[in-house]
Design a protein around this motif. Sequence first.
Motif, short mmCIF file in Angstrom:
data_model
loop_
_atom_site.label_atom_id
_atom_site.label_comp_id
_atom_site.label_asym_id
_atom_site.label_seq_id
_atom_site.Cartn_x
_atom_site.Cartn_y
_atom_site.Cartn_z
N ALA A 150 48.73 -4.55 -41.05
CA ALA A 150 48.92 -4.01 -42.35
C ALA A 150 48.77 -5.21 -43.57
O ALA A 150 48.40 -4.82 -44.82
CB ALA A 150 50.60 -3.98 -42.29
N LEU A 151 48.89 -6.51 -43.10
CA LEU A 151 48.47 -7.50 -43.91
C LEU A 151 46.94 -7.20 -44.71
O LEU A 151 46.80 -7.47 -45.82
CB LEU A 151 48.84 -8.96 -43.37
N LYS A 152 46.18 -7.12 -43.55
CA LYS A 152 44.89 -7.14 -43.88
C LYS A 152 44.69 -5.95 -45.08
O LYS A 152 43.87 -6.12 -46.18
CB LYS A 152 43.61 -6.56 -42.70
N MET A 153 45.23 -4.73 -44.66
CA MET A 153 45.20 -3.44 -45.68
C MET A 153 45.66 -3.94 -46.88
O MET A 153 45.10 -3.56 -47.94
CB MET A 153 45.89 -2.39 -44.89
N LYS A 154 46.84 -4.34 -46.95
CA LYS A 154 47.61 -4.64 -48.34
C LYS A 154 46.90 -5.77 -49.24
O LYS A 154 46.36 -5.35 -50.52
CB LYS A 154 48.82 -4.91 -48.38
N GLU A 155 46.10 -6.74 -48.56
CA GLU A 155 45.82 -7.94 -49.35
C GLU A 155 44.42 -7.51 -50.01
O GLU A 155 43.90 -7.99 -50.82
CB GLU A 155 45.77 -9.13 -48.67
N ILE A 156 43.61 -6.69 -49.19
CA ILE A 156 42.23 -6.37 -49.75
C ILE A 156 42.12 -4.98 -50.64
O ILE A 156 41.08 -4.83 -51.44
CB ILE A 156 41.05 -6.53 -48.85
N GLY B 71 51.33 -16.74 -43.17
CA GLY B 71 50.46 -15.30 -43.23
C GLY B 71 49.78 -14.95 -41.89
O GLY B 71 50.76 -14.97 -40.92
N SER B 72 48.54 -14.78 -42.03
CA SER B 72 47.73 -14.21 -40.79
C SER B 72 48.07 -15.26 -39.36
O SER B 72 47.95 -15.03 -38.27
CB SER B 72 46.38 -14.09 -40.77
N ALA B 73 48.02 -16.51 -39.78
CA ALA B 73 47.93 -17.50 -38.64
C ALA B 73 49.27 -17.48 -38.19
O ALA B 73 49.39 -17.54 -36.80
CB ALA B 73 47.86 -18.83 -39.52
N TYR B 74 50.24 -17.31 -38.93
CA TYR B 74 51.74 -16.77 -38.33
C TYR B 74 51.76 -15.54 -37.39
O TYR B 74 52.26 -15.51 -36.28
CB TYR B 74 52.75 -16.65 -39.67
N SER C 180 43.03 -21.23 -48.76
CA SER C 180 43.55 -22.61 -48.52
C SER C 180 44.68 -22.77 -49.47
O SER C 180 44.61 -23.37 -50.55
CB SER C 180 42.43 -23.44 -48.84
N VAL C 181 45.85 -22.56 -49.21
CA VAL C 181 47.19 -22.48 -49.91
C VAL C 181 47.73 -23.79 -49.87
O VAL C 181 48.72 -24.08 -49.36
CB VAL C 181 47.97 -21.33 -49.91
N THR C 182 47.39 -24.73 -50.91
CA THR C 182 47.54 -26.14 -50.96
C THR C 182 48.88 -26.21 -51.82
O THR C 182 49.19 -27.44 -52.12
CB THR C 182 46.32 -26.98 -51.45
N VAL D 98 50.75 -25.60 -34.37
CA VAL D 98 50.79 -25.69 -35.63
C VAL D 98 49.11 -24.86 -35.74
O VAL D 98 48.28 -25.36 -35.49
CB VAL D 98 50.59 -26.84 -36.66
N LEU D 99 49.28 -23.57 -36.38
CA LEU D 99 47.96 -23.05 -36.57
C LEU D 99 47.70 -22.96 -38.20
O LEU D 99 48.34 -22.66 -39.07
CB LEU D 99 48.35 -21.59 -36.31
N SER D 100 46.32 -23.20 -38.37
CA SER D 100 45.72 -23.12 -39.64
C SER D 100 44.24 -23.14 -39.64
O SER D 100 43.79 -24.08 -39.16
CB SER D 100 46.50 -24.41 -40.54
N GLN D 101 43.76 -22.20 -40.16
CA GLN D 101 42.55 -21.93 -40.46
C GLN D 101 41.84 -23.18 -41.12
O GLN D 101 40.97 -23.72 -40.72
CB GLN D 101 41.71 -20.69 -41.21
N SER D 102 42.42 -23.23 -42.58
CA SER D 102 42.02 -24.44 -43.38
C SER D 102 42.43 -25.96 -42.99
O SER D 102 41.66 -26.85 -43.41
CB SER D 102 42.59 -24.03 -44.77
N GLY D 103 43.54 -25.65 -42.48
CA GLY D 103 44.21 -27.25 -42.01
C GLY D 103 44.61 -27.87 -43.18
O GLY D 103 44.93 -29.12 -43.33
N GLU D 104 44.88 -27.03 -44.42
CA GLU D 104 45.21 -27.85 -45.78
C GLU D 104 46.29 -26.80 -46.28
O GLU D 104 46.98 -27.20 -47.33
CB GLU D 104 44.16 -27.52 -46.72
N ALA E 127 35.39 -15.62 -46.95
CA ALA E 127 36.32 -14.43 -47.53
C ALA E 127 37.61 -14.78 -47.46
O ALA E 127 38.07 -15.43 -46.47
CB ALA E 127 36.09 -13.27 -46.66
N VAL E 128 38.47 -14.63 -48.57
CA VAL E 128 39.83 -15.10 -48.57
C VAL E 128 40.59 -14.28 -47.54
O VAL E 128 41.53 -15.24 -47.07
CB VAL E 128 40.34 -14.45 -50.11
N ALA E 129 40.32 -13.12 -47.37
CA ALA E 129 41.29 -12.75 -46.08
C ALA E 129 40.73 -13.13 -44.93
O ALA E 129 39.49 -13.12 -44.55
CB ALA E 129 41.33 -11.21 -46.29
N THR E 130 41.49 -13.72 -44.13
CA THR E 130 40.95 -14.22 -42.85
C THR E 130 40.65 -13.08 -41.85
O THR E 130 41.37 -12.24 -41.60
CB THR E 130 41.90 -15.35 -42.34
N THR E 131 39.55 -13.32 -40.98
CA THR E 131 39.17 -12.50 -39.88
C THR E 131 39.06 -13.32 -38.66
O THR E 131 39.78 -13.39 -37.59
CB THR E 131 38.19 -11.36 -40.34
#
Length: 605
Positions: free
Chosen positions: A480-486, A298-301, A601-603, A342-348, A394-398
């Motif tokens: 574009a991801l921000k726009m569509k997801e929220i 996702g955004s981390a990518y 946190s998509v586990t 490896v990029l991850s906000q949640s780390g999970e 917030a679910v959408a990362t900023t």
Amino acid sequence: MCGIVGYIGMQNAAPILLEGLKKLEYRGYDSAGIAVMQNGSIAVSKVTGRIAALAEKTEHGSLLPGTVGIGHTRWATHGAPTDANAHPHTSNDGRFAVVHNGIIENYLELRKELMEKGYHFDSETDTEVVVHLMEMYYQGDLKQAVMRTSARLCGSYALGILCSDEPNRMFAVREASPLILGVGVGENFFASDVTALVAYTRNAIYLDDGEFAELTPDGIQVYDCTGQPFRKKVSRISWDIQAAEKGGYEHFMRKEIMEQPRAVKATMAPRLKDGQVVLDDMEIDLHGIRKIVITACGSAYYAGCAAKYAIEKLCHIPVQIELASELRYSDPLIDATTLLIVLSQSGETADTIAAMKECQSHGAKALAIVNVVGSTIAKLADYCLYTWAGPEIAVATTKGYTTQLTALYLFALYGAKELRTVDEAEYQKKLQVLKALPKLMQQALDMNPNLEQLAKKYHRAHSMFFIGRNTDYAVALEGALKMKEISYIHAESYAAGELKHGTIALISEGQPVIALCCNDAITEKTMSNIVEVKARGAEVLAVACRDNQKIVSLADDMIFVPKVEPLFSAAVEIVPLQLLAYYVARENGCDIDKPKNLAKSVTVE
Ligand code: F6R
């Protein structure tokens, strides 16, 4: 993906569980439930929908008295969001209740076995097998039953387990899903995430995979997978309760957008010493590295996509960006000369963890850039750079995204110095740009008072195209991801030069095109693409510097950003686009912090 909480102590458990679940709601929010033990029995309440509905149904917990309980907020995987599929699940004899975050991969065969033995199932979930296994294996020793049950499970699970025969204790089990124990005085807790704990305690124990814990009001005993008790370090939670509150903003997303200058500063500050970038947390010899692979979801990518340019330019090492969900199954050409980032906000994130393990098994060392302290990725990585953004609710990362970018920029400069790929003057120049990022981000927030108006103009669009080249293209992906997801508006990002290879067929009268033109070296090229889409009736909203008069006269609307060295500009360019998405979503009446179908946190895979 699902949040679990548990409480054991002297207070009524239900209000504490509800409070904790509210904090965890960002992890999943299609149904919820709590189970509380009292007088040798377990009372359960569940709802389809949000925690607020559960609070209402239980009269804020008062209908379920008792001082021991577990709770769950669900992001449906197996079975629709219904009351029956909501957790906690109970055993047929009513003596056990279980909450679960993760996926039991072998649940079908376990379900068949249990049904053959006469257990009946009330839900379609994978979780329900756990509670029936508990009933099957319990012969007066709860710890033994927990161990025998865990031994039968394949997959990922954080479990909370109650047994009405043993009213003064509860168990928590961790395997590949986050679980943190909160250490209190005369009371103890568990939760999927520290945000549910900070209101009650700052002392936490981070369980590792294969470990489980027995909680009583007076203590916590952690066991390894063989059942041996051992002492586990108690860590101090550094996030305070305010950090996990809205702080006067209508939404967490808005608060987190506004926090970005401070968050980026917090990522940088501990790593800038004596006029250079110091990465104490990373002792790696970059001289032997032939290739860098960045992986994330996702955004981390997309943060990786944007920072690739800076790393390649400054370190002269080729950078390959891979979606973790693809990399994990690709049998990658990776060895000890590859550095994995490896990029991850949640780390999970499950796919990111799996991709990391796959690359490590090929000999690569993994550098994790992670926000959540003590998370799985942080623990499994060979080196870890924390982003210090504070909790992102917030679910959408900023701020998660912009601090990941910042950490990558720091890495790029650090690498350039180590490898002597830029001279000192250039290094210092780039360092100054990096240091100025928080200020420039603040300017980008301040210089666009028209965003709300623009949202009113564009919010009815059925689709939007985000175009750009080079680093602008990378920002277009995230915009574009921000726009569509929220906002739920279909939004596509395209490398501007690609439009005419097919996609331009979709441009017709009134089609909004968001054109990013912040990289002077290629602005002229993107402008040609703007002319092409305008000729077909597109409505162009351009993102550019104020002095770019040609764009100002060409575009229908403008978003301005301060001038930034293109290598580092993504962190600044994205800020007004986040805010635009926010306002569009608000115009459309969307649930901004908890967009439909998503969870943080998509586990799960
Ligand atoms: C989008 C978003 C997701 C995450 C992705 C990875 O706004 O938040 O695309 O970026 O799920 O999550 P982490 O960074 O936690 O691994």
